[in-house]
Design a protein around this motif. Sequence first.
Motif, PDB file in Angstrom:
ATOM      1  N   LEU A 199       0.834  -1.186   0.000  1.00 26.40           N
ATOM      2  CA  LEU A 199       0.000   0.000   0.000  1.00 26.40           C
ATOM      3  C   LEU A 199       0.875   1.243   0.000  1.00 26.40           C
ATOM      4  CD1 LEU A 199      -2.624  -1.043   2.707  1.00 26.40           C
ATOM      5  CD2 LEU A 199      -2.800  -1.299   0.230  1.00 26.40           C
ATOM      6  N   GLY A 200       0.390   2.309  -0.595  1.00 31.04           N
ATOM      7  CA  GLY A 200       1.145   3.548  -0.593  1.00 31.04           C
ATOM      8  C   GLY A 200       0.689   4.472  -1.702  1.00 31.04           C
ATOM      9  N   GLU A 201       0.986   5.754  -1.533  1.00 28.69           N
ATOM     10  CA  GLU A 201       0.611   6.738  -2.535  1.00 28.69           C
ATOM     11  C   GLU A 201       1.359   6.491  -3.842  1.00 28.69           C
ATOM     12  OE1 GLU A 201       1.314  10.605  -0.956  1.00 28.69           O
ATOM     13  OE2 GLU A 201       0.046  10.308   0.804  1.00 28.69           O
ATOM     14  N   SER A 202       0.850   7.066  -4.902  1.00 25.59           N
ATOM     15  CA  SER A 202       1.500   6.958  -6.205  1.00 25.59           C
ATOM     16  C   SER A 202       2.881   7.604  -6.146  1.00 25.59           C
ATOM     17  CB  SER A 202       0.646   7.636  -7.276  1.00 25.59           C
ATOM     18  OG  SER A 202       1.276   7.586  -8.529  1.00 25.59           O
ATOM     19  N   GLY A 203       3.870   6.903  -6.699  1.00 22.72           N
ATOM     20  CA  GLY A 203       5.217   7.461  -6.761  1.00 22.72           C
ATOM     21  C   GLY A 203       6.076   7.170  -5.558  1.00 22.72           C
ATOM     22  N   THR A 204       5.626   6.313  -4.643  1.00 18.56           N
ATOM     23  CA  THR A 204       6.418   6.029  -3.450  1.00 18.56           C
ATOM     24  C   THR A 204       7.416   4.887  -3.662  1.00 18.56           C
ATOM     25  OG1 THR A 204       4.588   4.658  -2.645  1.00 18.56           O
ATOM     26  CG2 THR A 204       4.752   6.901  -1.785  1.00 18.56           C
ATOM     27  N   GLY A 205       7.344   4.183  -4.785  1.00 17.29           N
ATOM     28  CA  GLY A 205       8.302   3.112  -5.062  1.00 17.29           C
ATOM     29  C   GLY A 205       7.770   1.720  -4.785  1.00 17.29           C
ATOM     30  N   LYS A 206       6.467   1.504  -4.991  1.00 17.83           N
ATOM     31  CA  LYS A 206       5.880   0.184  -4.724  1.00 17.83           C
ATOM     32  C   LYS A 206       6.441  -0.872  -5.673  1.00 17.83           C
ATOM     33  CE  LYS A 206       1.592   1.730  -5.082  1.00 17.83           C
ATOM     34  NZ  LYS A 206       1.798   3.181  -5.223  1.00 17.83           N
ATOM     35  N   GLU A 207       6.635  -0.513  -6.950  1.00 21.49           N
ATOM     36  CA  GLU A 207       7.204  -1.478  -7.895  1.00 21.49           C
ATOM     37  C   GLU A 207       8.634  -1.834  -7.513  1.00 21.49           C
ATOM     38  OE1 GLU A 207       8.726  -1.765 -12.513  1.00 21.49           O
ATOM     39  OE2 GLU A 207       7.321  -0.165 -11.970  1.00 21.49           O
ATOM     40  N   LEU A 208       9.404  -0.856  -7.061  1.00 14.85           N
ATOM     41  CA  LEU A 208      10.782  -1.111  -6.651  1.00 14.85           C
ATOM     42  C   LEU A 208      10.826  -2.112  -5.503  1.00 14.85           C
ATOM     43  CD1 LEU A 208      13.531   0.006  -7.587  1.00 14.85           C
ATOM     44  CD2 LEU A 208      13.427   1.615  -5.697  1.00 14.85           C
ATOM     45  N   LEU A 209       9.914  -1.968  -4.540  1.00 11.72           N
ATOM     46  CA  LEU A 209       9.860  -2.899  -3.421  1.00 11.72           C
ATOM     47  C   LEU A 209       9.456  -4.291  -3.899  1.00 11.72           C
ATOM     48  CD1 LEU A 209      10.111  -3.047  -0.285  1.00 11.72           C
ATOM     49  CD2 LEU A 209       7.629  -2.801  -0.223  1.00 11.72           C
ATOM     50  N   ALA A 210       8.506  -4.363  -4.837  1.00  9.35           N
ATOM     51  CA  ALA A 210       8.069  -5.662  -5.349  1.00  9.35           C
ATOM     52  C   ALA A 210       9.210  -6.386  -6.061  1.00  9.35           C
ATOM     53  CB  ALA A 210       6.882  -5.469  -6.300  1.00  9.35           C
ATOM     54  N   ARG A 211       9.988  -5.669  -6.848  1.00  7.23           N
ATOM     55  CA  ARG A 211      11.133  -6.294  -7.523  1.00  7.23           C
ATOM     56  C   ARG A 211      12.154  -6.796  -6.507  1.00  7.23           C
ATOM     57  NH1 ARG A 211      11.658  -5.794 -13.016  1.00  7.23           N
ATOM     58  NH2 ARG A 211      10.276  -4.283 -14.041  1.00  7.23           N
ATOM     59  N   ALA A 212      12.391  -6.025  -5.457  1.00  2.95           N
ATOM     60  CA  ALA A 212      13.338  -6.447  -4.432  1.00  2.95           C
ATOM     61  C   ALA A 212      12.858  -7.727  -3.759  1.00  2.95           C
ATOM     62  CB  ALA A 212      13.526  -5.326  -3.411  1.00  2.95           C
ATOM     63  N   ILE A 213      11.558  -7.824  -3.513  1.00  2.00           N
ATOM     64  CA  ILE A 213      11.008  -9.044  -2.919  1.00  2.00           C
ATOM     65  C   ILE A 213      11.236 -10.230  -3.848  1.00  2.00           C
ATOM     66  CG2 ILE A 213       8.855 -10.191  -2.260  1.00  2.00           C
ATOM     67  CD1 ILE A 213       7.862  -7.473  -1.233  1.00  2.00           C
ATOM     68  N   HIS A 214      10.989 -10.044  -5.133  1.00  2.00           N
ATOM     69  CA  HIS A 214      11.172 -11.142  -6.096  1.00  2.00           C
ATOM     70  C   HIS A 214      12.618 -11.627  -6.112  1.00  2.00           C
ATOM     71  CE1 HIS A 214      11.113 -13.472  -9.802  1.00  2.00           C
ATOM     72  NE2 HIS A 214      12.115 -12.729 -10.243  1.00  2.00           N
ATOM     73  N   TYR A 215      13.577 -10.700  -6.196  1.00  2.00           N
ATOM     74  CA  TYR A 215      14.975 -11.103  -6.325  1.00  2.00           C
ATOM     75  C   TYR A 215      15.593 -11.557  -5.009  1.00  2.00           C
ATOM     76  CZ  TYR A 215      15.123  -9.741 -11.181  1.00  2.00           C
ATOM     77  OH  TYR A 215      14.895  -9.684 -12.528  1.00  2.00           O
ATOM     78  N   ALA A 216      14.834 -11.479  -3.912  1.00  2.00           N
ATOM     79  CA  ALA A 216      15.280 -12.052  -2.645  1.00  2.00           C
ATOM     80  C   ALA A 216      14.519 -13.328  -2.318  1.00  2.00           C
ATOM     81  CB  ALA A 216      15.098 -11.031  -1.521  1.00  2.00           C
ATOM     82  N   SER A 217      13.703 -13.811  -3.246  1.00  2.00           N
ATOM     83  CA  SER A 217      12.834 -14.959  -3.002  1.00  2.00           C
ATOM     84  C   SER A 217      13.389 -16.215  -3.671  1.00  2.00           C
ATOM     85  CB  SER A 217      11.435 -14.667  -3.557  1.00  2.00           C
ATOM     86  OG  SER A 217      11.435 -14.773  -4.976  1.00  2.00           O
ATOM     87  N   PRO A 218      12.859 -17.393  -3.327  1.00  2.00           N
ATOM     88  CA  PRO A 218      13.274 -18.623  -4.025  1.00  2.00           C
ATOM     89  C   PRO A 218      12.933 -18.607  -5.509  1.00  2.00           C
ATOM     90  CG  PRO A 218      12.155 -19.148  -1.959  1.00  2.00           C
ATOM     91  CD  PRO A 218      11.960 -17.679  -2.192  1.00  2.00           C
ATOM     92  N   ARG A 219      12.057 -17.690  -5.941  1.00  2.00           N
ATOM     93  CA  ARG A 219      11.681 -17.593  -7.358  1.00  2.00           C
ATOM     94  C   ARG A 219      12.574 -16.625  -8.131  1.00  2.00           C
ATOM     95  NH1 ARG A 219       6.410 -19.400  -8.621  1.00  2.00           N
ATOM     96  NH2 ARG A 219       5.255 -20.208  -6.827  1.00  2.00           N
ATOM     97  N   GLN A 220      13.691 -16.229  -7.543  1.00  2.00           N
ATOM     98  CA  GLN A 220      14.517 -15.180  -8.131  1.00  2.00           C
ATOM     99  C   GLN A 220      15.000 -15.510  -9.538  1.00  2.00           C
ATOM    100  OE1 GLN A 220      18.855 -15.902  -6.312  1.00  2.00           O
ATOM    101  NE2 GLN A 220      17.304 -15.621  -4.740  1.00  2.00           N
ATOM    102  N   SER A 221      15.183 -16.789  -9.861  1.00  2.00           N
ATOM    103  CA  SER A 221      15.649 -17.152 -11.209  1.00  2.00           C
ATOM    104  C   SER A 221      14.512 -17.204 -12.222  1.00  2.00           C
ATOM    105  CB  SER A 221      16.361 -18.506 -11.168  1.00  2.00           C
ATOM    106  OG  SER A 221      15.491 -19.510 -10.682  1.00  2.00           O
ATOM    107  N   GLY A 222      13.258 -17.104 -11.739  1.00  2.00           N
ATOM    108  CA  GLY A 222      12.115 -17.090 -12.652  1.00  2.00           C
ATOM    109  C   GLY A 222      11.814 -15.682 -13.130  1.00  2.00           C
ATOM    110  N   PRO A 223      10.854 -15.537 -14.034  1.00  2.00           N
ATOM    111  CA  PRO A 223      10.533 -14.210 -14.566  1.00  2.00           C
ATOM    112  C   PRO A 223       9.799 -13.335 -13.556  1.00  2.00           C
ATOM    113  CG  PRO A 223       9.176 -15.897 -15.612  1.00  2.00           C
ATOM    114  CD  PRO A 223      10.089 -16.605 -14.685  1.00  2.00           C
ATOM    115  N   PHE A 224       9.984 -12.025 -13.706  1.00  2.00           N
ATOM    116  CA  PHE A 224       9.201 -11.031 -12.963  1.00  2.00           C
ATOM    117  C   PHE A 224       8.445 -10.216 -13.998  1.00  2.00           C
ATOM    118  CE2 PHE A 224       8.511  -6.755 -11.383  1.00  2.00           C
ATOM    119  CZ  PHE A 224       8.007  -6.963 -10.111  1.00  2.00           C
TER     120      PHE A 224
END
Length: 490
Positions: A199-224
């Motif tokens: 959750l968060g206002e527009s422009g706060t970096g929600k996509e950036l946080l989502a990408r960080a979660i993906h690349y720190a997860s067991p699915r990191q070698s799969g597509p985002f």
Amino acid sequence: MNAPHPLSPDELPVVLLVDDEVRSQDAMRRTLDEDFRILTASSANEAREWLTRQEVAVILCDQRMPGQMGVDFLKEVRERWPDTVRIVISGYTDSEDIITSINEAGIYQYILKPWVPDHLLATVRTAVEARSLQQGLSRLELELRTGAPLLKARRAQRLNEAQAVFGFERIIRAPGSPMEAVCAMAARLARYDLPVLVLGESGTGKELLARAIHYASPRQSGPFVMENCAAIPDTLLESELFGHKRGAFTGAYEDHIGLFQRAHGGTVFLDEIGETSPAFQVKLLRVLQEGELRPVGSTRAVPVDVRVLAATHRTLEDEVKAGRFREDLYYRIAGTTLHMPALRERADDIAVIAQHVLRQVAQELGRPEVHWTEEALACLSAYTWPGNIRELRNEIARAVALSDEVALRPQAFSLRLRCGDGPLATPSAPELASLPRKGTLAERLDAVEAMVLREVLARHQGNKTRAAAELDLSRVGLRAKMQRFGLDDA
């Protein structure tokens, strides 16, 4: 007249003609000798001798020959020289011969006499190309088997590079920032295959946080893969996410694989999920519950294995109460909720982010020498940034583009952001930091009251009537306070 072949005679592919009739050999030689190096044999024994001494790309063999039938000989060729492409030429249309040729000898083509020169030439050319492709594929498969460790190392290197670009450490923040707690919680959640709602206002970096979660997860070698649900009409969103079959609707000229299938084994990020309609929410819920989808126009279910991260600037609990968002879908995607603080809630981060963004923007615009003045950074830190980091980046790009000076000053900013120098100036970061940390409550409240008066008067450009109305004061009361705090007409 054909142009000279670019290869020398020794480099041309070798074609072996096996026919007991010399006139037939000559006719085939005349058709093929400009593109291939031709060998001839009148019997299976002669052909066998050629094959033991010479690599042959294609063999054209007559079916009815004295001594040994063509199919029987080509069956032997298949076993001893499997890379040689085998073609049968026959004046007989016996279906038994054709079936036997295909099944036992692995025949590439069956050509009937009388043959057409152009057709014969095209068939042999295609056969040579097919052999070349097959050999290339075999070499590639061998290289892949022998190069597996190297490929694994390259894959690991690429993954490390992606993690360095999109990891939690690339979310710029100052020590003690509210983002520290958000990133720490996100890093813990990343290890588990749970849905996360950001959750968060527009422009706060929600996509950036989502990408960080993906690349720190067991699915990191799969597509985002990501989709902004607010950017696509609801009628097309289902097709974009789940795919469609050709002819499913007007304009569906071919099959389309949706983002969920492309993300199989990885992560799907649905930005602004709060903008979707209840009708689409039902379809999304079914996919998340069943782990399979049906492309638009298809009757067959396709299994998908994805982790779903979602984001919205809306308060989904309020949307659920208002009936605009399905409660069952909300609890499906909100396994854990993270809140991205607005930029005004992380004032200490503004200067750090501004320095980082300035380096990026200056490099992009070809002005790597520019830098901030203290006054400019103070002006940036004092602003409330309703557009958050996106607005900050736009403001910095504007300042770099419009300023001729190397040292960027507040004058390079837009009017709404600019800081003044008089007593009605918007309070700057140093002023905020200089609030009294000692003294009585009344003394500290006086300091805060002076700052509020200064900010309101600056926003209304010194208009006392509008400022007094906003503060619920009379003009006389406002003037008295201005005199008390040294904010009078001077």
